[in-house]
Design a protein around this motif. Structure first.
Motif, PDB file in Angstrom:
ATOM      1  N   ALA A   1       0.832  -1.208   0.000  1.00  0.00           N
ATOM      2  CA  ALA A   1       0.000   0.000   0.000  1.00  0.00           C
ATOM      3  C   ALA A   1       0.866   1.257   0.000  1.00  0.00           C
ATOM      4  N   LYS A   2       1.990   1.215   0.712  1.00  0.00           N
ATOM      5  CA  LYS A   2       2.895   2.369   0.773  1.00  0.00           C
ATOM      6  C   LYS A   2       3.436   2.694  -0.623  1.00  0.00           C
ATOM      7  N   ASN A   3       3.914   1.678  -1.339  1.00  0.00           N
ATOM      8  CA  ASN A   3       4.459   1.914  -2.678  1.00  0.00           C
ATOM      9  C   ASN A   3       3.366   2.314  -3.661  1.00  0.00           C
ATOM     10  N   ARG A   4       2.201   1.713  -3.546  1.00  0.00           N
ATOM     11  CA  ARG A   4       1.087   2.068  -4.434  1.00  0.00           C
ATOM     12  C   ARG A   4       0.695   3.532  -4.233  1.00  0.00           C
ATOM     13  N   THR A   5       0.651   3.974  -2.987  1.00  0.00           N
ATOM     14  CA  THR A   5       0.332   5.373  -2.697  1.00  0.00           C
ATOM     15  C   THR A   5       1.396   6.296  -3.278  1.00  0.00           C
ATOM     16  N   ARG A   6       2.661   5.940  -3.099  1.00  0.00           N
ATOM     17  CA  ARG A   6       3.758   6.740  -3.670  1.00  0.00           C
ATOM     18  C   ARG A   6       3.627   6.826  -5.185  1.00  0.00           C
ATOM     19  N   ASP A   7       3.332   5.698  -5.822  1.00  0.00           N
ATOM     20  CA  ASP A   7       3.236   5.667  -7.277  1.00  0.00           C
ATOM     21  C   ASP A   7       2.092   6.537  -7.787  1.00  0.00           C
ATOM     22  N   PHE A   8       0.945   6.475  -7.117  1.00  0.00           N
ATOM     23  CA  PHE A   8      -0.214   7.238  -7.577  1.00  0.00           C
ATOM     24  C   PHE A   8      -0.105   8.728  -7.265  1.00  0.00           C
ATOM     25  N   THR A   9       0.655   9.085  -6.237  1.00  0.00           N
ATOM     26  CA  THR A   9       0.756  10.504  -5.896  1.00  0.00           C
ATOM     27  C   THR A   9       1.930  11.197  -6.581  1.00  0.00           C
ATOM     28  N   HIS A  10       3.032  10.481  -6.826  1.00  0.00           N
ATOM     29  CA  HIS A  10       4.223  11.128  -7.360  1.00  0.00           C
ATOM     30  C   HIS A  10       4.679  10.587  -8.710  1.00  0.00           C
ATOM     31  N   GLY A  11       4.152   9.438  -9.123  1.00  0.00           N
ATOM     32  CA  GLY A  11       4.582   8.850 -10.387  1.00  0.00           C
ATOM     33  C   GLY A  11       3.778   9.379 -11.564  1.00  0.00           C
ATOM     34  N   LYS A  12       4.340   9.214 -12.755  1.00  0.00           N
ATOM     35  CA  LYS A  12       3.647   9.613 -13.976  1.00  0.00           C
ATOM     36  C   LYS A  12       3.076   8.353 -14.634  1.00  0.00           C
ATOM     37  N   PRO A  13       1.783   8.359 -14.949  1.00  0.00           N
ATOM     38  CA  PRO A  13       1.150   7.163 -15.502  1.00  0.00           C
ATOM     39  C   PRO A  13       1.830   6.648 -16.773  1.00  0.00           C
ATOM     40  N   GLY A  14       2.291   7.557 -17.621  1.00  0.00           N
ATOM     41  CA  GLY A  14       2.932   7.144 -18.862  1.00  0.00           C
ATOM     42  C   GLY A  14       4.185   6.312 -18.625  1.00  0.00           C
ATOM     43  N   HIS A  15       4.944   6.678 -17.603  1.00  0.00           N
ATOM     44  CA  HIS A  15       6.161   5.932 -17.292  1.00  0.00           C
ATOM     45  C   HIS A  15       5.825   4.513 -16.868  1.00  0.00           C
ATOM     46  N   PHE A  16       4.802   4.377 -16.044  1.00  0.00           N
ATOM     47  CA  PHE A  16       4.400   3.048 -15.588  1.00  0.00           C
ATOM     48  C   PHE A  16       3.813   2.235 -16.732  1.00  0.00           C
ATOM     49  N   LEU A  17       3.074   2.884 -17.610  1.00  0.00           N
ATOM     50  CA  LEU A  17       2.489   2.186 -18.758  1.00  0.00           C
ATOM     51  C   LEU A  17       3.582   1.632 -19.663  1.00  0.00           C
ATOM     52  N   ILE A  18       4.554   2.457 -19.998  1.00  0.00           N
ATOM     53  CA  ILE A  18       5.649   2.007 -20.865  1.00  0.00           C
ATOM     54  C   ILE A  18       6.454   0.901 -20.192  1.00  0.00           C
ATOM     55  N   LEU A  19       6.796   1.097 -18.930  1.00  0.00           N
ATOM     56  CA  LEU A  19       7.571   0.088 -18.204  1.00  0.00           C
ATOM     57  C   LEU A  19       6.774  -1.210 -18.076  1.00  0.00           C
ATOM     58  N   GLY A  20       5.469  -1.106 -17.857  1.00  0.00           N
ATOM     59  CA  GLY A  20       4.627  -2.295 -17.771  1.00  0.00           C
ATOM     60  C   GLY A  20       4.563  -3.049 -19.085  1.00  0.00           C
ATOM     61  N   LEU A  21       4.465  -2.331 -20.195  1.00  0.00           N
ATOM     62  CA  LEU A  21       4.442  -2.977 -21.509  1.00  0.00           C
ATOM     63  C   LEU A  21       5.779  -3.651 -21.815  1.00  0.00           C
ATOM     64  N   VAL A  22       6.877  -2.978 -21.491  1.00  0.00           N
ATOM     65  CA  VAL A  22       8.202  -3.565 -21.712  1.00  0.00           C
ATOM     66  C   VAL A  22       8.374  -4.810 -20.848  1.00  0.00           C
ATOM     67  N   PHE A  23       7.995  -4.723 -19.572  1.00  0.00           N
ATOM     68  CA  PHE A  23       8.106  -5.870 -18.675  1.00  0.00           C
ATOM     69  C   PHE A  23       7.264  -7.037 -19.177  1.00  0.00           C
ATOM     70  N   THR A  24       6.027  -6.768 -19.584  1.00  0.00           N
ATOM     71  CA  THR A  24       5.140  -7.829 -20.057  1.00  0.00           C
ATOM     72  C   THR A  24       5.700  -8.490 -21.314  1.00  0.00           C
ATOM     73  N   THR A  25       6.238  -7.703 -22.219  1.00  0.00           N
ATOM     74  CA  THR A  25       6.829  -8.248 -23.442  1.00  0.00           C
ATOM     75  C   THR A  25       8.026  -9.137 -23.117  1.00  0.00           C
ATOM     76  N   ILE A  26       8.921  -8.644 -22.275  1.00  0.00           N
ATOM     77  CA  ILE A  26      10.098  -9.440 -21.900  1.00  0.00           C
ATOM     78  C   ILE A  26       9.679 -10.706 -21.166  1.00  0.00           C
ATOM     79  N   PHE A  27       8.708 -10.612 -20.281  1.00  0.00           N
ATOM     80  CA  PHE A  27       8.227 -11.773 -19.529  1.00  0.00           C
ATOM     81  C   PHE A  27       7.640 -12.818 -20.475  1.00  0.00           C
ATOM     82  N   ALA A  28       6.802 -12.386 -21.423  1.00  0.00           N
ATOM     83  CA  ALA A  28       6.183 -13.311 -22.367  1.00  0.00           C
ATOM     84  C   ALA A  28       7.233 -13.962 -23.270  1.00  0.00           C
TER      85      ALA A  28
END
Length: 71
Positions: free
Chosen positions: A28-55
């Motif tokens: 919950a602590k990290n999720r709160t940090r991500d939603f308050t200070h992170g940029k959604p685009g960065h997480f989206l790109i990183l999530g897509l890259v991670f998912t591609t590499i994982f697959a």
């Protein structure tokens, strides 16, 4: 002074968050940090890259096992 709570997450913190979220163990602590200070685009790109590499990694492992099994 610079408050570490108000800084955007670093690359490694974002990567940790993406991996933790992928496996459903995000704190919950990290999720709160991500939603308050992170940029959604960065997480989206990183999530897509991670998912591609994982697959692709899973695909390569299956191909290797099938090759070793002689199928």
């Amino acid at each position: 002074m610079d408050d570490p709570e108000n800084k955007p997450p670093t690359f490694w913190q974002m990567l940790h968050s993406v991996v933790a979220a992928a496996f459903g163990v995000q704190s919950a602590k990290n999720r709160t940090r991500d939603f308050t200070h992170g940029k959604p685009g960065h997480f989206l790109i990183l999530g897509l890259v991670f998912t591609t590499i994982f697959a692709l990694t899973l695909f390569a492992i299956v191909k290797l096992i099938l090759h070793l099994a002689g199928v």
